[in-house]
Every structure is written in C-alpha cells, then in structure tokens.
Design an enzyme around this catalytic site. Structure first.
Site: not given
Length: 309
Positions: A127, A154, A175
């Site tokens: 995340e 990243d 996602d």
C-alpha cells in the site's frame, strides 16, 4: 457491438460514467452516516464513515467522496462489494496458493479473508499510502502476523525489487485505486510484463477494473499482449470487471466437481456463491472483446484521464 455515431457514443459513454459514479460514490455523506475518522494523507483526504451496519473508507477526490473499501460491522467476513467476490475466481484454478501479493490494501478485508481461508499462505500487502495502513489497522481490524505483512511502498517499485531478489508469487492481486481509477503506471504493458515475471509457473494474476469507459478495450488489448488469452469476469451489475490472467495463456475452464464442492463450503462464510463465479467467467481471446487495432497502453501512452471520459 460498435457504435458508429460519435455523438450517440459520447452520450452512452457519459451515461455509463455517471452510472458508475453513482454506484461507487456519493457527492455528500447521507444524513444517517457518521464520520468517525478523517485525515489528510499525501494523496487525498481519507474518511471513515459508519452508516447503520456498514463502515466505509472514502477518498475525497474533487469534492466527491468515493467508496474505497467497506465492511459489515457485525459480519466482517462477508464482502460488501461484488467485485471482491469475483476475485476469488482464481481459486477455481489454484485452490492452494502458497504466496500471495496484494497491490492496494483498502481496509484489508481481502487480506483478512484470504488469511482466514488459507492460514498457511504467505500474504504480502503493498500500500503506497501509510495513512491507509493506519486506518486499516485502527478501524478495519487488519490482521498482521508472521504470515501476513503490510509494506508501505509503490506497487510497481515493489515488483521491480522482487524481480531483482528472485521473489515469486502464486497469485498477484491488483486492486490499487487512486480515487478515480487504477494509477496509470499500473496499467501499462511494461508493468504487466514485470508482474508476469514474478509469477511462479502456473501462477495467476487478478485485476479489478471497471467497465464503463473506453479503457475497457485498451486494458483488454494490453493484458492480452502480455498474457495471451485470459478470463474476463463480470457479474449482473455490470460495473466492475475482474481480469484473471496466467503465467501461461488460460484455456477453457475445466474444474472438477470435487473442487467446486470444496470451494462452496470454504467460500460460503464470505457470502461468495461459487456457481456465480463459474457462470461469470468468460474466456477473452484475440479480437473477441476488442477491435484488432485497439492501441495498447504503454509507459509512453497511458492516458487514463482521457480514456475514462
């Protein structure tokens, strides 16, 4: 079906876009909603909002509060969003992945469910926003232990470094969401090639994408250029599309009745109907879902901001 009248096509695309926004966002919180947490991050303002039994993370982008992740407070195992259920279609092809990589944490509901379902599997959550990780921990009961770890980085950088370290995964789940769509650098042929490189033999990659924009065709062509034939998975709501691709091109779904029965039992606590997954899976082959001259997204050409219109 291709629409030749540009004006009609423009109206249809605009309508589809508004329908998508209506389903995913609300311009203002509803009167019954309660904001229980709010903080600015490096990327957007994050809101945590309770409305009856549902708790949601929302990104405030251009004055629109967009749902990023939601959970039922009294049944946190059950998924609110249908696209999350569609992601589990990968288990029809590999029901025992040993190493899973998730790019984009949200509230961590997917990670939590996979850990509950596959307690011996290593799960790595990536995340980019540290504030999101804190929100997932504080408000969405994110599980972290020796099998589940969360890294603030990243996603593309992590995959580049994983390649250098010879780190491989059975299942990669894309996602990531920046408040409007998937970040552009996670859409390109170059990125997908990097992700494919860290899949184990017979490894799978699942990607949550949308339907209501011109990007649908470009994404299809781009994924096919890297992975060959893949499954395009949509439900009756026709809002989201999950792409399921493999290290090797995928072929006609052929799942034993024994595996289906095992998955029915395993996935029912999460509100997932396995028969719906099977029905939703459609093999996408060259020219079957997009025109042959569809331009492929690359690091030099990835205008998501234009193609979303």
């Amino acid at each position: 079906m291709f629409i030749k009248n540009k004006k009609a096509k423009s109206h249809i695309m605009t309508l589809t876009r508004y329908l998508l926004i209506y389903c995913l966002a609300a311009s203002t919180p509803s009167l019954s909603a309660e904001v229980i947490h709010q903080e600015p991050s490096l990327y957007h303002t994050i809101l945590v909002e309770d409305e009856n039994d549902i708790r949601c993370i929302k990104f405030n982008v251009k004055a629109i509060n967009i749902n990023q992740s939601c959970m039922f407070k009294d049944q946190p195992n059950k998924f609110v969003f249908n696209y999350t259920k569609l992601l589990f279609s990968a288990l029809l092809l590999n029901d025992q992945p040993k190493d899973i990589l998730i790019i984009g944490l949200g509230g961590g509901s997917l990670s939590n469910a996979l850990h509950q379902l596959l307690p011996e599997t290593n799960i790595t959550n990536i995340e980019i926003d540290p504030a999101m990780i804190k929100v997932a921990r504080d408000h969405f009961n994110l599980v972290e232990n020796e099998k589940v770890k969360t890294i603030s980085q990243d996603g593309r950088l992590f995959i580049k470094r994983a390649r250098l370290k010879n780190q491989y995964f059975d299942w990669i789940i894309l996602d990531a969401f920046n408040g409007e769509y998937i970040p552009e650098h996670l859409l390109t042929k170059e990125f997908l090639s990097e992700a494919k490189d860290i899949l184990k033999p017979n490894g799978l990659l699942s990607s949550n994408t949308f339907i209501g924009s011109q990007l649908f065709l470009h994404e299809s062509a781009t994924y096919h250029s890297v992975f060959g034939d893949f499954f395009s998975i949509k439900n009756d709501l026709k809002q989201n599309r999950v792409i399921l691709a493999g290290k090797e091109p995928l072929t006609k779904l052929n799942v034993s009745e024994q595996r289906i029965n095992q998955l029915i039992k395993a996935l029912s606590p999460f509100g997932i109907d396995v028969s719906d997954l099977v029905k939703a899976m459609e093999l996408a082959t060259l020219n079957s879902h997009w025109p042959a001259d569809t331009r492929i997204l690359t690091d030099q050409y990835s205008p998501a901001n234009l193609l979303l219109k």
